[in-house]
Design a protein around this motif. Structure first.
Motif, PDB file in Angstrom:
ATOM      1  N   ALA A  32       1.010 -30.200  15.615  1.00 55.68           N
ATOM      2  CA  ALA A  32       1.570 -29.011  14.950  1.00 55.68           C
ATOM      3  C   ALA A  32       0.536 -27.894  14.919  1.00 55.68           C
ATOM      4  O   ALA A  32      -0.669 -28.143  14.930  1.00 55.68           O
ATOM      5  N   TYR A  33       1.049 -26.658  14.886  1.00 53.88           N
ATOM      6  CA  TYR A  33       0.208 -25.477  14.695  1.00 53.88           C
ATOM      7  C   TYR A  33       0.424 -24.996  13.264  1.00 53.88           C
ATOM      8  O   TYR A  33       1.548 -24.693  12.870  1.00 53.88           O
ATOM      9  N   ARG A  34      -0.665 -24.927  12.508  1.00 57.48           N
ATOM     10  CA  ARG A  34      -0.565 -24.506  11.112  1.00 57.48           C
ATOM     11  C   ARG A  34      -0.842 -23.017  10.924  1.00 57.48           C
ATOM     12  O   ARG A  34      -0.251 -22.386  10.058  1.00 57.48           O
ATOM     13  N   GLY A  35      -1.762 -22.462  11.722  1.00 52.02           N
ATOM     14  CA  GLY A  35      -2.114 -21.067  11.507  1.00 52.02           C
ATOM     15  C   GLY A  35      -2.738 -20.428  12.723  1.00 52.02           C
ATOM     16  O   GLY A  35      -3.127 -21.103  13.682  1.00 52.02           O
ATOM     17  N   PHE A  36      -2.867 -19.100  12.655  1.00 55.12           N
ATOM     18  CA  PHE A  36      -3.320 -18.285  13.768  1.00 55.12           C
ATOM     19  C   PHE A  36      -4.206 -17.169  13.230  1.00 55.12           C
ATOM     20  O   PHE A  36      -3.924 -16.602  12.170  1.00 55.12           O
ATOM     21  N   LEU A  37      -5.278 -16.834  13.957  1.00 53.89           N
ATOM     22  CA  LEU A  37      -6.210 -15.786  13.537  1.00 53.89           C
ATOM     23  C   LEU A  37      -6.819 -15.126  14.763  1.00 53.89           C
ATOM     24  O   LEU A  37      -7.076 -15.796  15.763  1.00 53.89           O
ATOM     25  N   MET A  89       4.368 -25.344  13.076  1.00 49.92           N
ATOM     26  CA  MET A  89       5.164 -25.188  14.298  1.00 49.92           C
ATOM     27  C   MET A  89       4.867 -26.333  15.268  1.00 49.92           C
ATOM     28  O   MET A  89       3.716 -26.703  15.479  1.00 49.92           O
ATOM     29  N   LYS A  90       5.904 -26.893  15.852  1.00 50.26           N
ATOM     30  CA  LYS A  90       5.745 -27.972  16.824  1.00 50.26           C
ATOM     31  C   LYS A  90       5.117 -27.428  18.116  1.00 50.26           C
ATOM     32  O   LYS A  90       5.385 -26.299  18.519  1.00 50.26           O
ATOM     33  N   PRO A  91       4.295 -28.233  18.792  1.00 48.42           N
ATOM     34  CA  PRO A  91       3.550 -27.735  19.959  1.00 48.42           C
ATOM     35  C   PRO A  91       4.381 -27.527  21.217  1.00 48.42           C
ATOM     36  O   PRO A  91       3.941 -26.835  22.128  1.00 48.42           O
ATOM     37  N   GLY A  92       5.549 -28.095  21.303  1.00 45.97           N
ATOM     38  CA  GLY A  92       6.380 -27.899  22.499  1.00 45.97           C
ATOM     39  C   GLY A  92       5.632 -28.285  23.759  1.00 45.97           C
ATOM     40  O   GLY A  92       5.065 -29.369  23.855  1.00 45.97           O
ATOM     41  N   ASN A  93       5.564 -27.367  24.739  1.00 41.82           N
ATOM     42  CA  ASN A  93       4.907 -27.672  26.010  1.00 41.82           C
ATOM     43  C   ASN A  93       3.387 -27.499  25.961  1.00 41.82           C
ATOM     44  O   ASN A  93       2.711 -27.687  26.972  1.00 41.82           O
ATOM     45  N   GLY A  94       2.836 -27.096  24.830  1.00 42.86           N
ATOM     46  CA  GLY A  94       1.390 -26.983  24.679  1.00 42.86           C
ATOM     47  C   GLY A  94       0.780 -25.733  25.285  1.00 42.86           C
ATOM     48  O   GLY A  94      -0.436 -25.610  25.362  1.00 42.86           O
ATOM     49  N   GLN A  95       1.596 -24.781  25.702  1.00 40.76           N
ATOM     50  CA  GLN A  95       1.101 -23.539  26.295  1.00 40.76           C
ATOM     51  C   GLN A  95       0.986 -22.445  25.233  1.00 40.76           C
ATOM     52  O   GLN A  95       1.925 -22.205  24.481  1.00 40.76           O
ATOM     53  N   VAL A  96      -0.161 -21.784  25.205  1.00 42.17           N
ATOM     54  CA  VAL A  96      -0.382 -20.630  24.337  1.00 42.17           C
ATOM     55  C   VAL A  96      -0.727 -19.465  25.255  1.00 42.17           C
ATOM     56  O   VAL A  96      -1.627 -19.575  26.087  1.00 42.17           O
ATOM     57  N   LYS A  97       0.013 -18.359  25.127  1.00 40.73           N
ATOM     58  CA  LYS A  97      -0.201 -17.216  26.008  1.00 40.73           C
ATOM     59  C   LYS A  97      -0.430 -15.964  25.174  1.00 40.73           C
ATOM     60  O   LYS A  97       0.298 -15.709  24.216  1.00 40.73           O
ATOM     61  N   ILE A  98      -1.445 -15.190  25.564  1.00 38.82           N
ATOM     62  CA  ILE A  98      -1.712 -13.908  24.926  1.00 38.82           C
ATOM     63  C   ILE A  98      -1.735 -12.826  26.002  1.00 38.82           C
ATOM     64  O   ILE A  98      -2.308 -13.022  27.072  1.00 38.82           O
ATOM     65  N   GLU A  99      -1.051 -11.729  25.719  1.00 32.82           N
ATOM     66  CA  GLU A  99      -1.080 -10.538  26.570  1.00 32.82           C
ATOM     67  C   GLU A  99      -1.689  -9.445  25.705  1.00 32.82           C
ATOM     68  O   GLU A  99      -1.013  -8.876  24.846  1.00 32.82           O
ATOM     69  N   PHE A 100      -2.975  -9.184  25.907  1.00 36.48           N
ATOM     70  CA  PHE A 100      -3.730  -8.262  25.055  1.00 36.48           C
ATOM     71  C   PHE A 100      -3.846  -6.905  25.729  1.00 36.48           C
ATOM     72  O   PHE A 100      -4.109  -6.819  26.926  1.00 36.48           O
ATOM     73  N   SER A 101      -3.691  -5.830  24.933  1.00 36.17           N
ATOM     74  CA  SER A 101      -3.827  -4.462  25.454  1.00 36.17           C
ATOM     75  C   SER A 101      -4.866  -3.697  24.653  1.00 36.17           C
ATOM     76  O   SER A 101      -4.842  -3.705  23.420  1.00 36.17           O
ATOM     77  N   ASP A 102      -5.757  -3.048  25.375  1.00 32.31           N
ATOM     78  CA  ASP A 102      -6.729  -2.137  24.781  1.00 32.31           C
ATOM     79  C   ASP A 102      -6.216  -0.727  25.016  1.00 32.31           C
ATOM     80  O   ASP A 102      -5.879  -0.361  26.143  1.00 32.31           O
ATOM     81  N   THR A 103      -6.124   0.069  23.929  1.00 30.59           N
ATOM     82  CA  THR A 103      -5.606   1.429  24.021  1.00 30.59           C
ATOM     83  C   THR A 103      -6.540   2.381  23.283  1.00 30.59           C
ATOM     84  O   THR A 103      -6.870   2.138  22.118  1.00 30.59           O
ATOM     85  N   ASP A 120      -5.250 -23.045  14.025  1.00 31.01           N
ATOM     86  CA  ASP A 120      -5.456 -24.132  13.077  1.00 31.01           C
ATOM     87  C   ASP A 120      -4.364 -25.157  13.373  1.00 31.01           C
ATOM     88  O   ASP A 120      -3.183 -24.857  13.262  1.00 31.01           O
ATOM     89  N   CYS A 121      -4.764 -26.349  13.799  1.00 33.63           N
ATOM     90  CA  CYS A 121      -3.815 -27.346  14.311  1.00 33.63           C
ATOM     91  C   CYS A 121      -3.931 -28.677  13.576  1.00 33.63           C
ATOM     92  O   CYS A 121      -4.935 -28.966  12.939  1.00 33.63           O
ATOM     93  N   LEU A 122      -2.910 -29.473  13.756  1.00 35.31           N
ATOM     94  CA  LEU A 122      -2.959 -30.874  13.383  1.00 35.31           C
ATOM     95  C   LEU A 122      -2.998 -31.680  14.661  1.00 35.31           C
ATOM     96  O   LEU A 122      -2.258 -31.394  15.617  1.00 35.31           O
ATOM     97  N   MET A 123      -3.882 -32.688  14.684  1.00 32.42           N
ATOM     98  CA  MET A 123      -4.086 -33.471  15.902  1.00 32.42           C
ATOM     99  C   MET A 123      -4.028 -34.954  15.559  1.00 32.42           C
ATOM    100  O   MET A 123      -4.580 -35.385  14.541  1.00 32.42           O
TER     101      MET A 123
END
Length: 127
Positions: A32-37, A89-103, A120-123
């Motif tokens: 599971a995913y518990r949090g994001f920062l 949140m359940k991990p599903g396929n285990g893919q994490v994607k970020i599309e970051f933009s600098d402006t 922050d995960c549970l393993m």
């Protein structure tokens, strides 16, 4: 046995007014995913110039253009309260994607910087 772990993934922003897209593969033992920062080695660049789209297991968590400053945490916040709550949140396929933009925002002169995404995960401890 389930244990809490924090995973860090870095992307490098090397050019002004550019976008960087990167995917990360999580271990199969994540339950599971518990949090994001978000953090950076140059907080002012991330705060004033950054926005992103983030998806986990092909599910959009934050839409394109979501301002980075809304996902940052200051030192005056308790370490236990710094993460955006992903509600186990359940991990599903285990893919994490970020599309970051600098402006360019007119307040900061661009310098290359690092953006760090923390989960922050549970393993499942298989040892």
């Amino acid at each position: 046995m389930i244990k809490a772990v924090r995973k860090r993934f870095d992307i490098q922003i090397t050019a002004a007014n550019s976008s960087v897209s990167q995917s990360f593969e999580m271990e199969k033992s994540i339950t599971a995913y518990r949090g994001f920062l978000l953090t950076s080695n140059m907080d002012d660049m991330l705060y004033f110039r950054g926005s992103q789209r983030i998806e986990i297991s092909k599910e959009e968590i934050f839409p394109e253009g979501y301002e980075s400053k809304l996902l940052m945490s200051g030192l005056n916040v308790s370490p236990n309260a710094r993460y955006f709550d992903l509600e186990n949140m359940k991990p599903g396929n285990g893919q994490v994607k970020i599309e970051f933009s600098d402006t360019d925002d007119g307040r900061t002169a661009f310098q290359p910087y690092r953006v760090s995404l923390y989960l922050d995960c549970l393993m499942e401890d298989r040892g």
